[in-house]
Each structure stands twice: as C-alpha cells, then as structure tokens.
Write a protein that holds these residues in place. Structure first.
Motif, mmCIF file in Angstrom:
data_model
loop_
_atom_site.group_PDB
_atom_site.id
_atom_site.type_symbol
_atom_site.label_atom_id
_atom_site.label_comp_id
_atom_site.label_asym_id
_atom_site.label_seq_id
_atom_site.Cartn_x
_atom_site.Cartn_y
_atom_site.Cartn_z
ATOM 1 N N TYR A 1 44.672 35.633 57.574
ATOM 2 C CA TYR A 1 45.629 35.524 56.472
ATOM 3 C C TYR A 1 47.011 35.121 56.959
ATOM 4 C CZ TYR A 1 42.281 37.795 53.384
ATOM 5 O OH TYR A 1 41.174 38.092 52.639
ATOM 6 N N ARG A 2 47.688 34.339 56.147
ATOM 7 C CA ARG A 2 49.086 33.979 56.338
ATOM 8 C C ARG A 2 49.832 34.450 55.098
ATOM 9 N NH1 ARG A 2 48.908 34.604 60.789
ATOM 10 N NH2 ARG A 2 48.058 33.121 62.221
ATOM 11 N N PHE A 3 50.956 35.107 55.299
ATOM 12 C CA PHE A 3 51.708 35.737 54.223
ATOM 13 C C PHE A 3 53.000 34.987 53.976
ATOM 14 C CE2 PHE A 3 48.937 38.800 56.072
ATOM 15 C CZ PHE A 3 48.504 39.577 55.017
ATOM 16 N N SER A 4 53.369 34.891 52.701
ATOM 17 C CA SER A 4 54.631 34.260 52.317
ATOM 18 C C SER A 4 55.148 34.971 51.065
ATOM 19 C CB SER A 4 54.439 32.767 52.051
ATOM 20 O OG SER A 4 53.516 32.574 50.995
ATOM 21 N N THR A 5 56.359 34.641 50.664
ATOM 22 C CA THR A 5 56.944 35.279 49.483
ATOM 23 C C THR A 5 57.438 34.238 48.501
ATOM 24 O OG1 THR A 5 59.117 35.429 50.529
ATOM 25 C CG2 THR A 5 57.682 37.337 50.746
ATOM 26 N N GLU A 6 57.417 34.628 47.254
ATOM 27 C CA GLU A 6 57.993 33.848 46.161
ATOM 28 C C GLU A 6 58.742 34.846 45.292
ATOM 29 O OE1 GLU A 6 54.581 32.117 44.322
ATOM 30 O OE2 GLU A 6 54.066 30.956 46.099
ATOM 31 N N GLY A 7 60.022 35.065 45.606
ATOM 32 C CA GLY A 7 60.797 36.077 44.891
ATOM 33 C C GLY A 7 60.297 37.468 45.253
ATOM 34 N N GLU A 8 59.943 38.257 44.228
ATOM 35 C CA GLU A 8 59.449 39.618 44.454
ATOM 36 C C GLU A 8 57.957 39.661 44.758
ATOM 37 O OE1 GLU A 8 60.949 38.973 41.357
ATOM 38 O OE2 GLU A 8 62.959 39.629 41.882
ATOM 39 N N THR A 9 57.297 38.524 44.796
ATOM 40 C CA THR A 9 55.846 38.471 44.987
ATOM 41 C C THR A 9 55.494 38.010 46.390
ATOM 42 O OG1 THR A 9 55.594 37.930 42.651
ATOM 43 C CG2 THR A 9 53.697 37.538 44.070
ATOM 44 N N MET A 10 54.690 38.829 47.075
ATOM 45 C CA MET A 10 54.155 38.441 48.372
ATOM 46 C C MET A 10 52.769 37.841 48.120
ATOM 47 S SD MET A 10 53.247 40.728 51.754
ATOM 48 C CE MET A 10 51.947 41.657 50.947
ATOM 49 N N THR A 11 52.505 36.693 48.704
ATOM 50 C CA THR A 11 51.201 36.039 48.552
ATOM 51 C C THR A 11 50.572 35.856 49.921
ATOM 52 O OG1 THR A 11 52.195 33.844 48.631
ATOM 53 C CG2 THR A 11 51.886 34.809 46.462
ATOM 54 N N TRP A 12 49.263 35.799 49.936
ATOM 55 C CA TRP A 12 48.546 35.535 51.172
ATOM 56 C C TRP A 12 47.378 34.613 50.910
ATOM 57 C CZ3 TRP A 12 48.951 40.335 48.918
ATOM 58 C CH2 TRP A 12 47.800 40.879 48.362
ATOM 59 N N ARG A 13 47.060 33.793 51.923
ATOM 60 C CA ARG A 13 45.944 32.855 51.877
ATOM 61 C C ARG A 13 45.311 32.807 53.254
ATOM 62 N NH1 ARG A 13 47.193 31.232 47.322
ATOM 63 N NH2 ARG A 13 48.567 29.767 46.407
ATOM 64 N N CYS A 14 44.015 32.581 53.287
ATOM 65 C CA CYS A 14 43.315 32.443 54.557
ATOM 66 C C CYS A 14 43.677 31.097 55.176
ATOM 67 C CB CYS A 14 41.804 32.558 54.365
ATOM 68 S SG CYS A 14 40.900 32.423 55.923
ATOM 69 N N GLN A 15 44.125 31.125 56.404
ATOM 70 C CA GLN A 15 44.547 29.914 57.113
ATOM 71 C C GLN A 15 43.370 28.967 57.346
ATOM 72 O OE1 GLN A 15 46.088 30.814 60.979
ATOM 73 N NE2 GLN A 15 46.776 28.737 61.366
ATOM 74 N N ARG A 16 42.163 29.491 57.371
ATOM 75 C CA ARG A 16 40.988 28.663 57.638
ATOM 76 C C ARG A 16 40.541 27.857 56.424
ATOM 77 N NH1 ARG A 16 39.065 33.667 60.642
ATOM 78 N NH2 ARG A 16 39.521 33.150 62.805
ATOM 79 N N GLY A 17 41.134 28.091 55.275
ATOM 80 C CA GLY A 17 40.839 27.300 54.093
ATOM 81 C C GLY A 17 39.590 27.704 53.338
ATOM 82 N N CYS A 18 39.178 28.958 53.452
ATOM 83 C CA CYS A 18 37.958 29.400 52.766
ATOM 84 C C CYS A 18 38.216 29.748 51.299
ATOM 85 C CB CYS A 18 37.357 30.609 53.481
ATOM 86 S SG CYS A 18 38.332 32.104 53.323
ATOM 87 N N GLY A 19 39.480 29.841 50.908
ATOM 88 C CA GLY A 19 39.803 30.139 49.520
ATOM 89 C C GLY A 19 40.194 31.581 49.269
ATOM 90 N N ALA A 20 40.081 32.454 50.256
ATOM 91 C CA ALA A 20 40.481 33.856 50.084
ATOM 92 C C ALA A 20 42.000 33.923 49.956
ATOM 93 C CB ALA A 20 40.011 34.696 51.254
ATOM 94 N N ALA A 21 42.471 34.570 48.900
ATOM 95 C CA ALA A 21 43.909 34.655 48.659
ATOM 96 C C ALA A 21 44.201 35.838 47.743
ATOM 97 C CB ALA A 21 44.419 33.360 48.021
ATOM 98 N N GLY A 22 45.463 36.177 47.640
ATOM 99 C CA GLY A 22 45.864 37.254 46.752
ATOM 100 C C GLY A 22 47.372 37.339 46.678
#
Length: 85
Positions: free
Chosen positions: A11-32
């Motif tokens: 997972y790689r984590f980033s922010t958009e305002g008050e929301t933290m988002t994460w996505r799998c760096q390998r591109g499998c589609g796992a995110a939250g």
C-alpha cells in the motif's frame, strides 16, 4: 494479482484534505480511505504508514526467512544487557 496473494499488498498512502487514501502499488485494485477530524491528522497518519520497513530489517524479521538475523540480534542484545549489569 499473484504477487499480492503471495506477498501481500504494498500500500501507498496519500491525503486529500481530511481524507487519507491508500492504493496497492502493484496495481491489483485494492484501495480504501478513512476520514480524520483534521487535515493535519490525515497527513500525520499517511506519513507514518507510507514508509518502507527496510531500515528495520532484522528487528521485525519474519520467523522463517530471516530467522538467523533475528537470532543474531537477540544474542547481541543479551550480551549488551549483561555488559551493562
């Protein structure tokens, strides 16, 4: 994706305002995402989670593959404690 099933997600984590988002760096589609009370809180958590553990190699090593490294660290720690006593 086979890599994620065998090795787990990267997972790689980033922010958009008050929301933290994460996505799998390998591109499998796992995110939250997760919403925090402030943008500073989201930034703090994203920075804490978005790091590689290569600096801690051996401290929290898996039991099977890096067991010898874990044993060496434990022995060194024991010797250090005995020297200080």
């Amino acid at each position: 994706m086979v890599h994620c099933r065998i090795l787990g997600h990267r997972y790689r984590f980033s922010t958009e305002g008050e929301t933290m988002t994460w996505r799998c760096q390998r591109g499998c589609g796992a995110a939250g995402s997760k919403r925090y009370p402030t943008a500073a809180d989201a930034d703090r958590y994203a920075a804490a989670f978005d790091r590689e553990d290569s600096a801690d190699l051996g401290r929290r090593a898996p039991l099977v593959g890096l067991l010898p490294l874990r044993v060496v660290r434990a022995v060194r720690a024991l010797r250090g404690r005995r020297a200080n006593d």
